[in-house]
Structures are given as structure tokens and as C-alpha cells.
Design a protein around this motif. Structure first.
Motif, PDB file in Angstrom:
ATOM      1  N   LYS A 107       0.810  -1.209   0.000  1.00 47.35           N
ATOM      2  CA  LYS A 107       0.000   0.000   0.000  1.00 47.35           C
ATOM      3  C   LYS A 107       0.852   1.272   0.000  1.00 47.35           C
ATOM      4  CE  LYS A 107      -4.151  -1.929   2.169  1.00 47.35           C
ATOM      5  NZ  LYS A 107      -5.096  -1.843   3.311  1.00 47.35           N
ATOM      6  N   TYR A 108       1.991   1.227   0.698  1.00 44.04           N
ATOM      7  CA  TYR A 108       2.847   2.404   0.721  1.00 44.04           C
ATOM      8  C   TYR A 108       3.769   2.387  -0.509  1.00 44.04           C
ATOM      9  CZ  TYR A 108       5.759  -1.122   3.071  1.00 44.04           C
ATOM     10  OH  TYR A 108       6.424  -2.266   3.397  1.00 44.04           O
ATOM     11  N   PHE A 109       4.720   3.327  -0.575  1.00 41.10           N
ATOM     12  CA  PHE A 109       5.578   3.441  -1.748  1.00 41.10           C
ATOM     13  C   PHE A 109       6.342   2.148  -1.999  1.00 41.10           C
ATOM     14  CE2 PHE A 109       9.620   4.464  -3.798  1.00 41.10           C
ATOM     15  CZ  PHE A 109       9.170   5.116  -4.935  1.00 41.10           C
ATOM     16  N   ASP A 110       6.256   1.646  -3.224  1.00 39.57           N
ATOM     17  CA  ASP A 110       6.903   0.394  -3.601  1.00 39.57           C
ATOM     18  C   ASP A 110       7.714   0.640  -4.873  1.00 39.57           C
ATOM     19  OD1 ASP A 110       7.643  -2.156  -4.375  1.00 39.57           O
ATOM     20  OD2 ASP A 110       5.733  -3.064  -3.793  1.00 39.57           O
ATOM     21  N   PRO A 111       9.059   0.642  -4.792  1.00 34.95           N
ATOM     22  CA  PRO A 111       9.876   0.917  -5.981  1.00 34.95           C
ATOM     23  C   PRO A 111       9.715  -0.105  -7.093  1.00 34.95           C
ATOM     24  CG  PRO A 111      11.249   0.131  -4.172  1.00 34.95           C
ATOM     25  CD  PRO A 111       9.884   0.384  -3.592  1.00 34.95           C
ATOM     26  N   SER A 112       9.124  -1.262  -6.775  1.00 30.81           N
ATOM     27  CA  SER A 112       8.900  -2.275  -7.806  1.00 30.81           C
ATOM     28  C   SER A 112       7.636  -2.004  -8.617  1.00 30.81           C
ATOM     29  CB  SER A 112       8.805  -3.671  -7.173  1.00 30.81           C
ATOM     30  OG  SER A 112      10.029  -4.031  -6.582  1.00 30.81           O
ATOM     31  N   PHE A 113       6.846  -1.017  -8.174  1.00 37.88           N
ATOM     32  CA  PHE A 113       5.625  -0.680  -8.911  1.00 37.88           C
ATOM     33  C   PHE A 113       5.279   0.779  -8.620  1.00 37.88           C
ATOM     34  CE2 PHE A 113       1.228  -0.576 -10.191  1.00 37.88           C
ATOM     35  CZ  PHE A 113       1.157  -1.501 -11.231  1.00 37.88           C
ATOM     36  N   ILE A 114       5.781   1.674  -9.464  1.00 43.07           N
ATOM     37  CA  ILE A 114       5.569   3.108  -9.290  1.00 43.07           C
ATOM     38  C   ILE A 114       4.452   3.561 -10.209  1.00 43.07           C
ATOM     39  CG2 ILE A 114       6.623   5.394  -9.493  1.00 43.07           C
ATOM     40  CD1 ILE A 114       9.327   4.038  -8.966  1.00 43.07           C
ATOM     41  N   SER A 115       3.424   4.124  -9.624  1.00 41.94           N
ATOM     42  CA  SER A 115       2.278   4.582 -10.406  1.00 41.94           C
ATOM     43  C   SER A 115       2.035   6.057 -10.112  1.00 41.94           C
ATOM     44  CB  SER A 115       1.035   3.755 -10.059  1.00 41.94           C
ATOM     45  OG  SER A 115      -0.060   4.150 -10.861  1.00 41.94           O
ATOM     46  N   ILE A 116       2.231   6.903 -11.118  1.00 38.99           N
ATOM     47  CA  ILE A 116       2.129   8.352 -10.975  1.00 38.99           C
ATOM     48  C   ILE A 116       0.915   8.859 -11.730  1.00 38.99           C
ATOM     49  CG2 ILE A 116       3.252  10.530 -11.643  1.00 38.99           C
ATOM     50  CD1 ILE A 116       5.929   9.173 -11.123  1.00 38.99           C
ATOM     51  N   TYR A 117       0.157   9.758 -11.105  1.00 33.26           N
ATOM     52  CA  TYR A 117      -0.978  10.357 -11.796  1.00 33.26           C
ATOM     53  C   TYR A 117      -0.956  11.872 -11.636  1.00 33.26           C
ATOM     54  CZ  TYR A 117      -3.233  10.465  -7.159  1.00 33.26           C
ATOM     55  OH  TYR A 117      -3.519  10.689  -5.828  1.00 33.26           O
ATOM     56  N   ASN A 118      -1.726  12.539 -12.489  1.00 30.40           N
ATOM     57  CA  ASN A 118      -1.718  14.000 -12.571  1.00 30.40           C
ATOM     58  C   ASN A 118      -0.284  14.526 -12.706  1.00 30.40           C
ATOM     59  OD1 ASN A 118      -2.883  16.525 -12.753  1.00 30.40           O
ATOM     60  ND2 ASN A 118      -3.037  16.831 -10.537  1.00 30.40           N
ATOM     61  N   LEU A 119       0.434  13.923 -13.637  1.00 33.42           N
ATOM     62  CA  LEU A 119       1.818  14.322 -13.913  1.00 33.42           C
ATOM     63  C   LEU A 119       1.832  15.531 -14.832  1.00 33.42           C
ATOM     64  CD1 LEU A 119       4.919  13.802 -13.972  1.00 33.42           C
ATOM     65  CD2 LEU A 119       4.486  12.229 -15.886  1.00 33.42           C
ATOM     66  N   ASN A 120       2.571  16.563 -14.410  1.00 31.15           N
ATOM     67  CA  ASN A 120       2.708  17.778 -15.214  1.00 31.15           C
ATOM     68  C   ASN A 120       4.181  18.114 -15.357  1.00 31.15           C
ATOM     69  OD1 ASN A 120      -0.283  18.837 -15.302  1.00 31.15           O
ATOM     70  ND2 ASN A 120       0.097  18.271 -13.178  1.00 31.15           N
ATOM     71  N   ILE A 121       4.619  18.328 -16.588  1.00 29.95           N
ATOM     72  CA  ILE A 121       6.028  18.639 -16.864  1.00 29.95           C
ATOM     73  C   ILE A 121       6.118  19.769 -17.880  1.00 29.95           C
ATOM     74  CG2 ILE A 121       8.230  17.781 -17.744  1.00 29.95           C
ATOM     75  CD1 ILE A 121       7.393  14.977 -16.994  1.00 29.95           C
ATOM     76  N   ASN A 122       6.958  20.749 -17.566  1.00 26.65           N
ATOM     77  CA  ASN A 122       7.358  21.753 -18.542  1.00 26.65           C
ATOM     78  C   ASN A 122       8.880  21.690 -18.636  1.00 26.65           C
ATOM     79  OD1 ASN A 122       4.816  22.961 -19.211  1.00 26.65           O
ATOM     80  ND2 ASN A 122       4.812  23.895 -17.181  1.00 26.65           N
ATOM     81  N   ALA A 123       9.400  21.438 -19.838  1.00 22.37           N
ATOM     82  CA  ALA A 123      10.838  21.273 -20.008  1.00 22.37           C
ATOM     83  C   ALA A 123      11.269  21.789 -21.372  1.00 22.37           C
ATOM     84  CB  ALA A 123      11.217  19.801 -19.854  1.00 22.37           C
ATOM     85  N   ASP A 124      12.575  22.063 -21.506  1.00 27.35           N
ATOM     86  CA  ASP A 124      13.101  22.487 -22.803  1.00 27.35           C
ATOM     87  C   ASP A 124      14.510  21.931 -22.985  1.00 27.35           C
ATOM     88  OD1 ASP A 124      14.798  24.246 -21.334  1.00 27.35           O
ATOM     89  OD2 ASP A 124      13.272  25.807 -21.401  1.00 27.35           O
ATOM     90  N   ASP A 125      15.043  22.126 -24.193  1.00 25.76           N
ATOM     91  CA  ASP A 125      16.396  21.650 -24.545  1.00 25.76           C
ATOM     92  C   ASP A 125      16.563  20.170 -24.223  1.00 25.76           C
ATOM     93  OD1 ASP A 125      17.072  24.223 -25.360  1.00 25.76           O
ATOM     94  OD2 ASP A 125      17.761  24.785 -23.361  1.00 25.76           O
ATOM     95  N   ILE A 126      15.679  19.349 -24.768  1.00 22.80           N
ATOM     96  CA  ILE A 126      15.673  17.915 -24.481  1.00 22.80           C
ATOM     97  C   ILE A 126      16.422  17.160 -25.576  1.00 22.80           C
ATOM     98  CG2 ILE A 126      14.203  15.890 -24.140  1.00 22.80           C
ATOM     99  CD1 ILE A 126      11.988  17.903 -23.296  1.00 22.80           C
ATOM    100  N   TYR A 127      17.352  16.309 -25.139  1.00 22.67           N
ATOM    101  CA  TYR A 127      18.127  15.484 -26.066  1.00 22.67           C
ATOM    102  C   TYR A 127      18.273  14.089 -25.468  1.00 22.67           C
ATOM    103  CZ  TYR A 127      22.080  13.523 -28.651  1.00 22.67           C
ATOM    104  OH  TYR A 127      22.885  12.697 -29.398  1.00 22.67           O
ATOM    105  N   ASN A 128      18.075  13.078 -26.295  1.00 16.85           N
ATOM    106  CA  ASN A 128      18.262  11.700 -25.847  1.00 16.85           C
ATOM    107  C   ASN A 128      18.783  10.849 -26.998  1.00 16.85           C
ATOM    108  OD1 ASN A 128      16.234   8.835 -25.397  1.00 16.85           O
ATOM    109  ND2 ASN A 128      18.095   9.233 -24.254  1.00 16.85           N
ATOM    110  N   ARG A 129      19.868  10.148 -26.748  1.00 19.05           N
ATOM    111  CA  ARG A 129      20.388   9.146 -27.681  1.00 19.05           C
ATOM    112  C   ARG A 129      21.047   8.061 -26.851  1.00 19.05           C
ATOM    113  NH1 ARG A 129      21.978   8.077 -32.914  1.00 19.05           N
ATOM    114  NH2 ARG A 129      23.919   6.894 -33.149  1.00 19.05           N
ATOM    115  N   ALA A 130      20.413   6.889 -26.821  1.00 16.67           N
ATOM    116  CA  ALA A 130      20.894   5.770 -26.000  1.00 16.67           C
ATOM    117  C   ALA A 130      21.041   6.226 -24.552  1.00 16.67           C
ATOM    118  CB  ALA A 130      22.187   5.207 -26.571  1.00 16.67           C
TER     119      ALA A 130
END
Length: 270
Positions: A107-130
Motif C-alpha cells: 500500500k505504501y511506496f513500492d519501488p517495484s511498482f511506481i504509479s504516478i498520476y496527474n503528472l505535469n512537466i514543462n521542459a526544454d532543450d531535451i536530447y536523448n540518444r541511447a
């Protein structure tokens, strides 16, 4: 089409190598500007992505033994990772679940099953390669299944095969706040006890955030003489031996404590 390509990138075997995956995606509304997807070059470039009501589930099953041909195929796929460039991201009212398939979390926080809701993100300059990631997070907020919530966070995250750094980090919950910076060798993500790290942090921590992670402490909170602590530390070293340059802990009208020294055998569970 572009949204489907982005989701395919996220579920690409080069990201979840060796992990049988249940991947589910859904988006209520999305607006993408100046999007270019190069299938042959395995790249996605966008000037702006505005996404509302996204649903993402990444559930991995236990790793099964692979035959040599599967290893060769996976190595071939790893040689051509996707590249993502995104100038601005706005993600609102979204839900993300990351964990193990067919698993019943506590019931409490479990790192083996993380469930997030009402997630809001504002970000810029995003780069990802491998393993290379660079993102400037201007705002992040969410609620977790356990009840724990982050009301605001911002940071500059840079990660590659050699290091991980978090600069200009600020995080606030309903009860606590912390700010500072952290830098470490990338192997620390695999709990390498000899991965070098350095961190400076200034925090105000409330004991009322602990029950989300340690529910047994709830009944003891009314007995404590103080429930809020100011903590300021500067440290270096590695997970085997930390060099504590300074640690100041205080609670109003109760106590003040200052420490310096070495902390050894952090990874020793005995």
C-alpha cells in the motif's frame, strides 16, 4: 503518426534490452510543431510538443535466458539507437506506471511498482540518444499511488555513459523542500560502491512525509518533540566511503548539531 513513432521509440528493444515488456499508450490530446521523423536515421526532431492526458504503462516480466542468436540481434539493435531532439515539452494531467508485470504492490511506496498520476512537466532543450540524456526541467509535479506528492521540482539533468549530474535542483512537497546539486559517475546507477560522487544540499525535511515510505512511524509522530528538521550537507567520495565535509542539522528550539568526518561501509547490510 509522429506520436506513434515517439511511442515506438520509447518501447524500442535498445531501451529495454532483455526485459519482456508490456507497453500501453494513450493520449487524449496532442499538438506537435515542426516534427520530423527520420525512420532510416532513427531520429525524431520537434520544436514543440504539447501533450494532455497521456497514459503510459511499462511493465516488465522477469528476464528469461536468451540464446546466442538473440544476443547477436540485440547487439545489432543497440548499435543504432534512436535520437530525440525536442526544443519544448509541455505534458499535463498524465498518468505513468512503471513496474513489474503481474505484481501486487504494497500500500505504501513500492519501488517495484511506481504509479504516478496527474503528472505535469514543462521542459526544454531535451536530447536523448541511447544513454545520453540532457533535459532542462522547469516544472514537474505529480501524485504517486502511495499518496506522496511533489508540488514543484526543477533541475538540469545531464547523463551519459560516464556521469550523471543534477544541477539547480529544487524540490517541494506539501511538507518538505530541498535544493542543491549532485554529480556522480554513471556506474552509481548500478550501485557501484566505488563510483565517485559529490553533493551539496540544503533541505527542510518534515517527518510527515515519512509514512508514505515507512508507515510504521505514523503512530510515533505525535510523541516526537519536533517534526521538522533543517539539514545542510556537503559530501564527496563514493558509496563505500563518503567524505562528509560538513553536515548541519537543526530543529527550532530543540537542538543544533554539526558534524564532519568519514562514513564507511554504506553498502554493507549487516
Amino acid at each position: 503518426f509522429v506520436c506513434d513513432q515517439l511511442c515506438q521509440v520509447l518501447s524500442h528493444p535498445s531501451i529495454f534490452a532483455g526485459h519482456p515488456l508490456f507497453f500501453q499508450k494513450a493520449i487524449d490530446d496532442a499538438c506537435l510543431s515542426n516534427a520530423v521523423v527520420d525512420i532510416g536515421g532513427q531520429s525524431v526532431n520537434l520544436s514543440k510538443a504539447q501533450i494532455n492526458g497521456a497514459l503510459c504503462k511499462y511493465l516488465s516480466a522477469p528476464i528469461k535466458e536468451k540464446n546466442p542468436s538473440q544476443d547477436e540481434e540485440m547487439t545489432e539493435q543497440k548499435l543504432a539507437p534512436w535520437t530525440i531532439n525536442l526544443d519544448t515539452l509541455s505534458l499535463a494531467k498524465s498518468n505513468v506506471t512503471y513496474g513489474r508485470l503481474n505484481y501486487s504492490p504494497v500500500k505504501y511506496f513500492d519501488p517495484s511498482f511506481i504509479s504516478i498520476y496527474n503528472l505535469n512537466i514543462n521542459a526544454d532543450d531535451i536530447y536523448n540518444r541511447a544513454s545520453e540524456v540532457k533535459v532542462n526541467i522547469n516544472h514537474l509535479s505529480f501524485y504517486e499511488r502511495s499518496g506522496f506528492a511533489v508540488s514543484h521540482a526543477n533541475a538540469m539533468l545531464v547523463m551519459d555513459s560516464s556521469k550523471v549530474s543534477l544541477d539547480n535542483f529544487n524540490l517541494s512537497t506539501l511538507n518538505s523542500r530541498m535544493c542543491g546539486s549532485v554529480e556522480a559517475e554513471a556506474s552509481i546507477l548500478e550501485q557501484d560502491p566505488y563510483a565517485n560522487l559529490s553533493a551539496e544540499m540544503d533541505m527542510t525535511l518534515s517527518m510527515f512525509d515519512l509514512p508514505y515510505f515507512l508507515p510504521s512511524i505514523s503512530s510515533k509522530l505525535p510523541l516526537l518533540p519536533c517534526t521538522t528538521f533543517d539539514v545542510d550537507f556537503n559530501l564527496g567520495g563514493n558509496l563505500s566511503t563518503l567524505y562528509l565535509k560538513s553536515l548541519d542539522v537543526s530543529s527550532r528550539d530543540n537542538f543544533n548539531m554539526s558534524l564532519a568526518g568519514d562514513v564507511s561501509n554504506l553498502m554493507n547490510n549487516r
